[in-house]
Structure formats: structure tokens, C-alpha cells
Motif scaffolding. Structure first.
Motif, PDB file in Angstrom:
ATOM      1  N   GLY A 125      48.300 -44.377  -5.540  1.00 28.27           N
ATOM      2  CA  GLY A 125      48.284 -43.555  -4.340  1.00 28.27           C
ATOM      3  C   GLY A 125      49.351 -42.491  -4.371  1.00 28.27           C
ATOM      4  O   GLY A 125      50.254 -42.522  -5.201  1.00 28.27           O
ATOM      5  N   GLY A 126      49.235 -41.548  -3.446  1.00 29.48           N
ATOM      6  CA  GLY A 126      50.232 -40.499  -3.318  1.00 29.48           C
ATOM      7  C   GLY A 126      49.723 -39.323  -2.522  1.00 29.48           C
ATOM      8  O   GLY A 126      48.658 -39.381  -1.898  1.00 29.48           O
ATOM      9  N   HIS A 127      50.487 -38.246  -2.564  1.00 26.49           N
ATOM     10  CA  HIS A 127      50.135 -36.984  -1.913  1.00 26.49           C
ATOM     11  C   HIS A 127      48.965 -36.373  -2.692  1.00 26.49           C
ATOM     12  O   HIS A 127      48.993 -36.316  -3.916  1.00 26.49           O
ATOM     13  N   LEU A 128      47.933 -35.911  -1.973  1.00 23.98           N
ATOM     14  CA  LEU A 128      46.780 -35.324  -2.653  1.00 23.98           C
ATOM     15  C   LEU A 128      47.099 -33.905  -3.105  1.00 23.98           C
ATOM     16  O   LEU A 128      47.437 -33.048  -2.295  1.00 23.98           O
ATOM     17  N   LEU A 129      46.984 -33.667  -4.399  1.00 28.47           N
ATOM     18  CA  LEU A 129      47.173 -32.328  -4.963  1.00 28.47           C
ATOM     19  C   LEU A 129      45.831 -31.643  -5.196  1.00 28.47           C
ATOM     20  O   LEU A 129      45.675 -30.462  -4.902  1.00 28.47           O
ATOM     21  N   ALA A 130      44.857 -32.374  -5.722  1.00 19.55           N
ATOM     22  CA  ALA A 130      43.533 -31.803  -5.989  1.00 19.55           C
ATOM     23  C   ALA A 130      42.512 -32.925  -6.087  1.00 19.55           C
ATOM     24  O   ALA A 130      42.804 -33.994  -6.623  1.00 19.55           O
ATOM     25  N   LEU A 131      41.309 -32.665  -5.567  1.00 17.39           N
ATOM     26  CA  LEU A 131      40.233 -33.646  -5.621  1.00 17.39           C
ATOM     27  C   LEU A 131      38.909 -32.897  -5.797  1.00 17.39           C
ATOM     28  O   LEU A 131      38.464 -32.199  -4.890  1.00 17.39           O
ATOM     29  N   ASN A 132      38.336 -33.009  -6.991  1.00 12.22           N
ATOM     30  CA  ASN A 132      37.014 -32.456  -7.248  1.00 12.22           C
ATOM     31  C   ASN A 132      36.012 -33.588  -7.113  1.00 12.22           C
ATOM     32  O   ASN A 132      36.080 -34.589  -7.831  1.00 12.22           O
ATOM     33  N   VAL A 133      35.095 -33.412  -6.183  1.00  8.38           N
ATOM     34  CA  VAL A 133      34.195 -34.469  -5.731  1.00  8.38           C
ATOM     35  C   VAL A 133      33.222 -34.905  -6.820  1.00  8.38           C
ATOM     36  O   VAL A 133      32.711 -34.085  -7.584  1.00  8.38           O
ATOM     37  N   GLY A 134      32.968 -36.235  -6.849  1.00  8.09           N
ATOM     38  CA  GLY A 134      31.899 -36.813  -7.656  1.00  8.09           C
ATOM     39  C   GLY A 134      30.591 -36.583  -6.900  1.00  8.09           C
ATOM     40  O   GLY A 134      30.377 -35.501  -6.365  1.00  8.09           O
ATOM     41  N   PRO A 135      29.757 -37.597  -6.756  1.00 12.18           N
ATOM     42  CA  PRO A 135      28.501 -37.385  -6.029  1.00 12.18           C
ATOM     43  C   PRO A 135      28.688 -36.981  -4.564  1.00 12.18           C
ATOM     44  O   PRO A 135      27.976 -36.113  -4.077  1.00 12.18           O
ATOM     45  N   THR A 136      29.651 -37.607  -3.855  1.00 11.38           N
ATOM     46  CA  THR A 136      29.853 -37.259  -2.448  1.00 11.38           C
ATOM     47  C   THR A 136      31.253 -37.631  -1.987  1.00 11.38           C
ATOM     48  O   THR A 136      31.898 -38.495  -2.580  1.00 11.38           O
ATOM     49  N   PHE A 137      31.690 -36.954  -0.936  1.00 13.26           N
ATOM     50  CA  PHE A 137      32.961 -37.258  -0.294  1.00 13.26           C
ATOM     51  C   PHE A 137      32.790 -36.943   1.179  1.00 13.26           C
ATOM     52  O   PHE A 137      32.367 -35.834   1.521  1.00 13.26           O
ATOM     53  N   GLU A 138      33.085 -37.905   2.048  1.00 18.62           N
ATOM     54  CA  GLU A 138      32.816 -37.757   3.487  1.00 18.62           C
ATOM     55  C   GLU A 138      34.115 -37.878   4.270  1.00 18.62           C
ATOM     56  O   GLU A 138      34.857 -38.838   4.098  1.00 18.62           O
TER      57      GLU A 138
END
Length: 162
Positions: A125-138
Motif C-alpha cells: 500500500g501507499g500513496h497512489l502515483l499512477a494507476l492504469n486500469v485493467g478491465p475496470t475500476f469503479e
């Protein structure tokens, strides 16, 4: 051995990197609005939430969500360097995602933390820097009527709510 990577705590995010993001109003009670923000394959979540804040007149908000990532980078704040040490996760299941949206220098700022599990079940875990979605993110976003502003804290070189 891989060299450690660090990023600034005040890194600016460009909107426009979540072209397939969808937004649905779930409820409106007085001046409080709750939305479902749905991301699809390869959308970048921080960019999308920044764009959402610009397009939906967000003065302040809080959110939580779940989903999967083709690419995920978390950060751990190094107080000696005053930067985030990058924790590359790669493909992961995001088991918890939460944060807020405030304003700094007349721009919306998304502050998010996440935990995610790797294939073997290990969770980081940690501070979110970047997140490129897989099939879905809600993400469920609750928009509040009161502006919350941040100011750059000189000691930590990070935005703090004032």
C-alpha cells in the motif's frame, strides 16, 4: 539491482488520460452529489478524477473504489528526500482505494492512497502515483458544497489543507 526511483510530492497531473471514463449521478441531497465514476481498460485514474473535478464543478470531494490495474505505482514518502519513493506494482488487484479532491493553485488535486494485491496475494500500500486500469475500476465520489484549499507546505514540499 534496480535503482530506486523518487517523485516529487507536488507533481502535477494532466487531465485527458482517461478517454473512456463514464460518470453516473447516483444521488443528490441538497448540495451534496454522489457519483459512480467508471474507468475502463488503460484509463489513468488520477488523470480521470482530475478531469471529473474540472467537468463537474467539484469544490471538494471524497471517494473510495475497487478494481484492477494493468500498471500501478504507489509511493512511500521519504522524509529525508521530501519525495515519494516509487513502489512499482505492475498488474494488481486494487483491494482498497480512497482519498479526496481539493484545490491548489486554482487546480483540482486528487490525493489518493491504495492497497493492492499481487498474484501471490501479497498486499502493498501507499500513496497512489499512477494507476492504469485493467478491465475496470469503479469509484464512488461524494461531492461536497464547500471549497477545500491546499497550500504548499515549505517544510515537506507537499500540499496541505488550510
Amino acid at each position: 539491482m534496480q535503482e530506486e526511483e523518487y517523485r516529487s510530492a507536488s507533481q502535477e497531473v494532466e487531465p485527458g488520460k482517461a478517454p473512456t471514463m463514464k460518470v453516473k449521478l447516483l444521488s443528490s441531497v441538497g448540495d451534496v452529489r454522489t457519483y459512480m465514476v467508471i474507468f475502463s481498460k488503460n484509463d489513468e485514474v488520477v488523470s480521470g478524477l482530475t478531469e471529473f473535478a474540472l467537468n463537474y464543478n467539484v469544490k471538494s470531494a471524497h471517494f473510495h473504489g475497487i478494481g484492477s490495474a494493468f500498471s500501478l505505482e504507489l509511493g512511500w514518502f521519504d522524509f529525508d528526500r521530501l519525495q515519494y519513493q516509487v513502489i512499482p506494482m505492475g498488474i494488481a488487484e486494487v483491494t482498497s482505494f480512497m482519498g479526496n479532491i481539493t484545490w491548489l493553485n486554482e487546480k483540482p488535486i486528487v490525493h489518493a492512497h491504495a492497497t493492492a494485491s499481487l498474484r501471490d496475494g501479497i498486499v502493498k500500500g501507499g500513496h497512489l502515483l499512477a494507476l492504469n486500469v485493467g478491465p475496470t475500476f469503479e469509484v464512488i465520489v461524494t461531492v461536497e458544497p464547500t471549497f477545500l484549499y491546499k497550500k504548499l507546505d515549505q517544510e515537506f514540499q507537499a500540499g496541505m489543507i488550510v
